[in-house]
Design an enzyme around this catalytic site. Structure first.
Site, short mmCIF file in Angstrom:
data_model
loop_
_atom_site.label_atom_id
_atom_site.label_comp_id
_atom_site.label_asym_id
_atom_site.label_seq_id
_atom_site.Cartn_x
_atom_site.Cartn_y
_atom_site.Cartn_z
N SER A 288 -81.43 -24.38 -51.20
CA SER A 288 -80.49 -25.01 -50.92
C SER A 288 -79.16 -25.15 -52.13
O SER A 288 -79.60 -24.18 -53.36
CB SER A 288 -80.87 -27.05 -50.11
OG SER A 288 -81.31 -26.93 -51.87
N GLY A 289 -78.48 -26.18 -52.01
CA GLY A 289 -77.74 -25.59 -53.48
C GLY A 289 -77.83 -27.25 -53.52
O GLY A 289 -76.84 -27.39 -54.26
N ASP A 290 -79.10 -28.08 -53.48
CA ASP A 290 -79.62 -28.73 -53.96
C ASP A 290 -81.00 -29.25 -53.90
O ASP A 290 -81.81 -27.84 -53.90
CB ASP A 290 -78.28 -30.14 -53.72
CG ASP A 290 -78.22 -31.56 -54.64
OD1 ASP A 290 -78.58 -31.79 -55.02
OD2 ASP A 290 -76.85 -31.56 -54.63
N ASP A 291 -81.09 -30.99 -54.25
CA ASP A 291 -82.30 -30.86 -54.36
C ASP A 291 -83.26 -30.31 -53.12
O ASP A 291 -82.77 -30.25 -52.20
CB ASP A 291 -82.62 -32.25 -54.83
CG ASP A 291 -82.11 -33.00 -56.06
OD1 ASP A 291 -82.29 -32.01 -56.91
OD2 ASP A 291 -82.07 -34.11 -55.55
N THR A 322 -83.11 -23.27 -56.41
CA THR A 322 -82.22 -23.89 -56.20
C THR A 322 -81.01 -24.41 -57.64
O THR A 322 -81.85 -24.61 -58.49
CB THR A 322 -82.14 -25.54 -55.64
OG1 THR A 322 -80.86 -26.51 -56.27
CG2 THR A 322 -83.40 -26.59 -56.42
#
Length: 482
Positions: A288-291, A322
């Site tokens: 993902s682009g976050d946690d 990530t």
């Protein structure tokens, strides 16, 4: 997404590299430096919640001691099973099925107290806007079934902000509802034979990038005020915002999921339990682009007022990457409190951080009794980060005197290869992070002059390399690592 290695082929590559035999050997070598951690109960200076005799959580079942999924119970057999086609669904990827899903759920609601219902989604591509689930219900995606989120924002209606946030997380006012939503439900299952739910989030990410977003983006799945929830054996892709968001829920299991988003997709967290209790997250692969996983409990004065903590949470056997955020994050929205969390047996690579606890002035609340163990990291910039500096608030009514309390963080059996920076432990002046324990922690690949950065923290260490900061060098003199 950085090439199609981010798809299923990558999953197999990363699950087999490095070999688990190598990891076992590495952990064995580290383990001989000290005994396994067995944290004692801590006495907290704030009596806002019960602290059991141990930070260990007992979700395991007698028949599967390696799983915490027993909190859900047995998978129910629904008496009334129907197909989306029975309600006029068309799986061509172009025809809108919003009306079909809503008609199906409206019909199946009548069986909630009559043995429950199951809606089967057959092979095909089923385009739809948001729809609401019902109690005693199973949404089952057959092999080859793909639910596609509508790219018409009108099909993601605006709903009220969460009371523990006081406004939309990104914009003032309301927020877009999730694609699959439920409120006040019990005994809900979202599962299948590895079907897919694709939020088609590109249009929402572009609104964010272009700064033309009017309301906070919707989640892929959000369940509120609900209990006994199981989400399993599916692939979730391209969520507009956080992917799975149980909020004000209890007895939640997320198991055997694959969650994918482009690595630059903004705020596409994998799984975010929020003000929820008795949560089991296990055996998932996430890009993902976050946690990958973020544990939350409300935002500043709104979270403080609601005082709905996240507690009794197990996160185990999660693998993923990530580049901008962390494998597991706690906070920064933690104003309702977070306690009794176990994070274990993770593999994180090519990420900004491995484990991060984040908070700041104005948050209030507390984080306590957190156990983090058996984590393997590769090419992670900052393996361990406990930090202030979130510096975002819902409005100008936040209280700078609302200082979070952080105590009882037990971190053990950590191996990080090709690390870039030493750990960053940055507490808050006047409210230091206390009772930190680091045991059997080995960070390899750092430059010779790399040093831990520590401010306003206290605790102890046992068998840590490289040498930690003086704030933690009380080997053998404290009970926090005994």
């Amino acid at each position: 997404m950085e090439s199609e290695k981010s798809n299923y082929g990558a999953i197999m590559v990363y699950f087999t590299k490095p070999s688990w035999a190598f990891l076992v050997l590495l952990f064995t070598v580290i383990a001989i430096l000290g005994l396994q951690i067995s944290p004692k109960a801590i006495i907290l200076p704030f009596p806002l919640f019960p602290v059991p005799g141990s930070s260990e959580l007992n979700f395991e079942s007698d028949f599967d001691p390696g799983s915490c999924a027993a909190i859900f119970g047995e998978l129910p057999e629904r008496k009334h099973v129907m197909s989306l086609k029975d309600f006029g669904g068309v799986g061509d990827g172009k025809t809108s099925n919003t009306a079909a899903f809503r008609k199906a759920l409206d019909y199946m609601q009548r069986f909630s107290e009559k043995g429950g219902a199951q809606l089967n989604v057959p092979q095909g591509k089923w385009l739809t806007g948001s729809f609401n689930l019902t109690s005693n219900f199973t949404l089952f995606l057959e092999q080859g079934a793909v639910i596609l989120g509508s790219q018409d924002s009108e099909e993601w209606p605006i709903v009220e902000p969460l009371p523990s946030y006081g406004r939309g997380r990104e914009r003032l006012g309301g927020r877009h509802i999730s694609l699959i939503h439920g409120d006040g439900l019990t005994n809900v299952v979202i599962t299948g034979n590895n079907g897919t739910i694709d939020g088609q989030g590109q249009i929402w990410w572009e609104l964010w990038w272009n700064r033309t977003l009017n309301h906070t983006r919707g989640h892929l799945v959000e369940l509120m005020n609900s209990n006994n929830i199981l989400i399993s054996n599916l692939t979730f892709r391209n969520s507009p915002f956080w992917t799975i968001h149980p909020v004000y829920c209890s007895n939640v299991v997320v198991k055997g999921m694959t969650i994918l988003a482009p690595l630059n997709a903004p705020n596409t967290d994998g799984i975010d339990p929020d003000s929820s209790t008795n949560v089991c997250i296990e055996d998932c692969y996430i890009e993902s682009g976050d946690d990958l996983v973020a544990i939350k409990s409300g935002w500043d004065q709104y979270g403080i007022k609601m005082a709905r903590p996240s507690s009794n949470i197990k996160v185990r056997r999660i693998s993923g990457t990530t580049p901008t955020c962390s494998g597991v994050g706690i906070g920064s929205e933690m104003s309702g409190g977070i306690f009794n969390v176990t994070i274990e047996d993770m593999h994180v690579w090519n990420s900004a951080a491995g484990v991060r606890i984040k908070t700041d002035k104005g948050r209030g609340g507390y984080i306590a009794n957190i156990t983090i163990r058996n984590i393997m990291m590769e090419r992670v910039k900052i393996p361990i980060r406990l930090s202030r500096g979130s510096n975002d608030h819902p409005d100008d009514r936040w209280d700078p005197k609302a200082i979070p309390k952080i105590r009882g963080i037990f971190i053990s059996n950590i191996v990080s290869l090709n690390s870039t920076k030493a750990p960053v432990l940055a507490g808050i002046r006047g409210a230091s992070f206390e009772g930190l324990c680091f045991k059997n922690v080995t960070l390899l690949g750092l430059s010779p002059d790399a040093a831990w950065h520590c401010e306003f923290v206290s605790g102890c260490t046992n068998a840590v390399f490289p040498l930690p900061c003086p704030h933690l060098q009380i080997n053998g003199s404290s009970t926090c690592c005994s």
